[in-house]
Design a protein around this motif. Structure first.
Motif, PDB file in Angstrom:
ATOM      1  N   PHE A   1       1.474  -3.489  18.071  1.00 52.51           N
ATOM      2  CA  PHE A   1       0.618  -4.053  17.029  1.00 52.51           C
ATOM      3  C   PHE A   1      -0.726  -3.327  16.989  1.00 52.51           C
ATOM      4  CE2 PHE A   1      -2.511  -7.069  15.342  1.00 52.51           C
ATOM      5  CZ  PHE A   1      -1.954  -7.279  14.092  1.00 52.51           C
ATOM      6  N   LEU A   2      -1.270  -3.003  18.152  1.00 53.82           N
ATOM      7  CA  LEU A   2      -2.528  -2.246  18.190  1.00 53.82           C
ATOM      8  C   LEU A   2      -2.374  -0.882  17.533  1.00 53.82           C
ATOM      9  CD1 LEU A   2      -4.132  -2.939  21.678  1.00 53.82           C
ATOM     10  CD2 LEU A   2      -4.948  -3.631  19.426  1.00 53.82           C
ATOM     11  N   LYS A   3      -1.262  -0.214  17.795  1.00 54.73           N
ATOM     12  CA  LYS A   3      -1.009   1.077  17.153  1.00 54.73           C
ATOM     13  C   LYS A   3      -0.990   0.920  15.632  1.00 54.73           C
ATOM     14  CE  LYS A   3       1.704   3.241  20.816  1.00 54.73           C
ATOM     15  NZ  LYS A   3       3.042   3.737  21.184  1.00 54.73           N
ATOM     16  N   LYS A   4      -0.360  -0.153  15.181  1.00 56.54           N
ATOM     17  CA  LYS A   4      -0.289  -0.414  13.748  1.00 56.54           C
ATOM     18  C   LYS A   4      -1.688  -0.646  13.176  1.00 56.54           C
ATOM     19  CE  LYS A   4       2.134  -3.365  10.464  1.00 56.54           C
ATOM     20  NZ  LYS A   4       3.110  -4.445  10.320  1.00 56.54           N
ATOM     21  N   LEU A   5      -2.509  -1.468  13.855  1.00 57.98           N
ATOM     22  CA  LEU A   5      -3.869  -1.740  13.375  1.00 57.98           C
ATOM     23  C   LEU A   5      -4.702  -0.472  13.292  1.00 57.98           C
ATOM     24  CD1 LEU A   5      -5.225  -5.027  15.024  1.00 57.98           C
ATOM     25  CD2 LEU A   5      -4.553  -4.649  12.656  1.00 57.98           C
ATOM     26  N   VAL A   6      -4.630   0.335  14.315  1.00 60.04           N
ATOM     27  CA  VAL A   6      -5.429   1.559  14.372  1.00 60.04           C
ATOM     28  C   VAL A   6      -5.029   2.525  13.265  1.00 60.04           C
ATOM     29  CG1 VAL A   6      -5.904   3.597  15.779  1.00 60.04           C
ATOM     30  CG2 VAL A   6      -5.985   1.340  16.811  1.00 60.04           C
ATOM     31  N   SER A   7      -3.774   2.491  12.858  1.00 60.17           N
ATOM     32  CA  SER A   7      -3.308   3.432  11.834  1.00 60.17           C
ATOM     33  C   SER A   7      -3.658   2.998  10.407  1.00 60.17           C
ATOM     34  CB  SER A   7      -1.798   3.625  11.943  1.00 60.17           C
ATOM     35  OG  SER A   7      -1.129   2.446  11.544  1.00 60.17           O
ATOM     36  N   ILE A   8      -4.081   1.743  10.237  1.00 62.56           N
ATOM     37  CA  ILE A   8      -4.414   1.235   8.901  1.00 62.56           C
ATOM     38  C   ILE A   8      -5.755   1.803   8.457  1.00 62.56           C
ATOM     39  CG2 ILE A   8      -4.966  -0.834   7.558  1.00 62.56           C
ATOM     40  CD1 ILE A   8      -3.016  -2.366   9.390  1.00 62.56           C
ATOM     41  N   GLU A   9      -5.791   2.322   7.240  1.00 67.28           N
ATOM     42  CA  GLU A   9      -7.012   2.934   6.718  1.00 67.28           C
ATOM     43  C   GLU A   9      -7.679   2.098   5.629  1.00 67.28           C
ATOM     44  OE1 GLU A   9      -6.293   6.967   5.595  1.00 67.28           O
ATOM     45  OE2 GLU A   9      -5.327   7.441   7.490  1.00 67.28           O
ATOM     46  N   ASN A  10      -7.094   0.970   5.279  1.00 67.75           N
ATOM     47  CA  ASN A  10      -7.573   0.137   4.194  1.00 67.75           C
ATOM     48  C   ASN A  10      -8.048  -1.206   4.752  1.00 67.75           C
ATOM     49  OD1 ASN A  10      -7.074  -2.122   2.281  1.00 67.75           O
ATOM     50  ND2 ASN A  10      -6.563  -0.463   0.865  1.00 67.75           N
ATOM     51  N   GLU A  11      -9.271  -1.622   4.410  1.00 76.86           N
ATOM     52  CA  GLU A  11      -9.830  -2.871   4.944  1.00 76.86           C
ATOM     53  C   GLU A  11      -8.982  -4.091   4.605  1.00 76.86           C
ATOM     54  OE1 GLU A  11     -13.955  -3.675   4.119  1.00 76.86           O
ATOM     55  OE2 GLU A  11     -14.454  -1.561   4.302  1.00 76.86           O
ATOM     56  N   GLU A  12      -8.508  -4.156   3.374  1.00 75.13           N
ATOM     57  CA  GLU A  12      -7.724  -5.314   2.951  1.00 75.13           C
ATOM     58  C   GLU A  12      -6.410  -5.407   3.724  1.00 75.13           C
ATOM     59  OE1 GLU A  12      -9.068  -3.135   0.646  1.00 75.13           O
ATOM     60  OE2 GLU A  12     -10.748  -4.441   0.118  1.00 75.13           O
ATOM     61  N   GLU A  13      -5.755  -4.270   3.909  1.00 76.85           N
ATOM     62  CA  GLU A  13      -4.495  -4.249   4.665  1.00 76.85           C
ATOM     63  C   GLU A  13      -4.741  -4.619   6.124  1.00 76.85           C
ATOM     64  OE1 GLU A  13      -0.445  -3.982   5.307  1.00 76.85           O
ATOM     65  OE2 GLU A  13      -1.528  -3.987   3.413  1.00 76.85           O
ATOM     66  N   PHE A  14      -5.846  -4.117   6.690  1.00 75.32           N
ATOM     67  CA  PHE A  14      -6.210  -4.448   8.070  1.00 75.32           C
ATOM     68  C   PHE A  14      -6.399  -5.955   8.208  1.00 75.32           C
ATOM     69  CE2 PHE A  14      -9.036  -5.134  11.606  1.00 75.32           C
ATOM     70  CZ  PHE A  14      -8.611  -4.229  12.556  1.00 75.32           C
ATOM     71  N   ALA A  15      -7.190  -6.540   7.295  1.00 75.59           N
ATOM     72  CA  ALA A  15      -7.447  -7.984   7.341  1.00 75.59           C
ATOM     73  C   ALA A  15      -6.158  -8.770   7.186  1.00 75.59           C
ATOM     74  CB  ALA A  15      -8.451  -8.365   6.263  1.00 75.59           C
ATOM     75  N   LYS A  16      -5.294  -8.323   6.274  1.00 71.47           N
ATOM     76  CA  LYS A  16      -4.015  -8.997   6.038  1.00 71.47           C
ATOM     77  C   LYS A  16      -3.157  -9.003   7.304  1.00 71.47           C
ATOM     78  CE  LYS A  16       0.219  -8.432   3.383  1.00 71.47           C
ATOM     79  NZ  LYS A  16       0.944  -7.531   2.475  1.00 71.47           N
TER      80      LYS A  16
END
Length: 82
Positions: free
Chosen positions: A47-62
């Motif tokens: 899950f941490l790997k997934k979070l770190v790879s997200i480049e969009n604030e909305e997707e990160f928050a989601k």
């Protein structure tokens, strides 16, 4: 010797991702439960790997809100998410 110290001893340049959170919690009784959930979530390597790879604030928050919601706790309804 930790892996970080071993890398530093080799003179390697390492880029480590850093996640910083500000918790704005209106109910002090909720703080401990939210922190417990975050600790549980952040121990999941994939899950941490997934979070770190997200480049969009909305997707990160989601993704983070979804993970918090899916972490079972009787105070889920009392936590205001991002």
């Amino acid at each position: 010797m930790s892996i970080i110290n071993a890398i530093l001893d080799l003179g390697a340049v390492v880029m480590l991702p850093i996640l910083i959170f500000m918790l704005a919690i209106t109910d002090p009784n909720t703080q401990i439960n939210l922190l417990k959930k975050l600790v549980d979530i952040f121990q999941k390597k994939e899950f941490l790997k997934k979070l770190v790879s997200i480049e969009n604030e909305e997707e990160f928050a989601k993704e983070l809100n979804s993970a918090i919601s899916n972490t079972t706790d009787e105070l889920n309804n009392n936590i205001n998410y991002i």
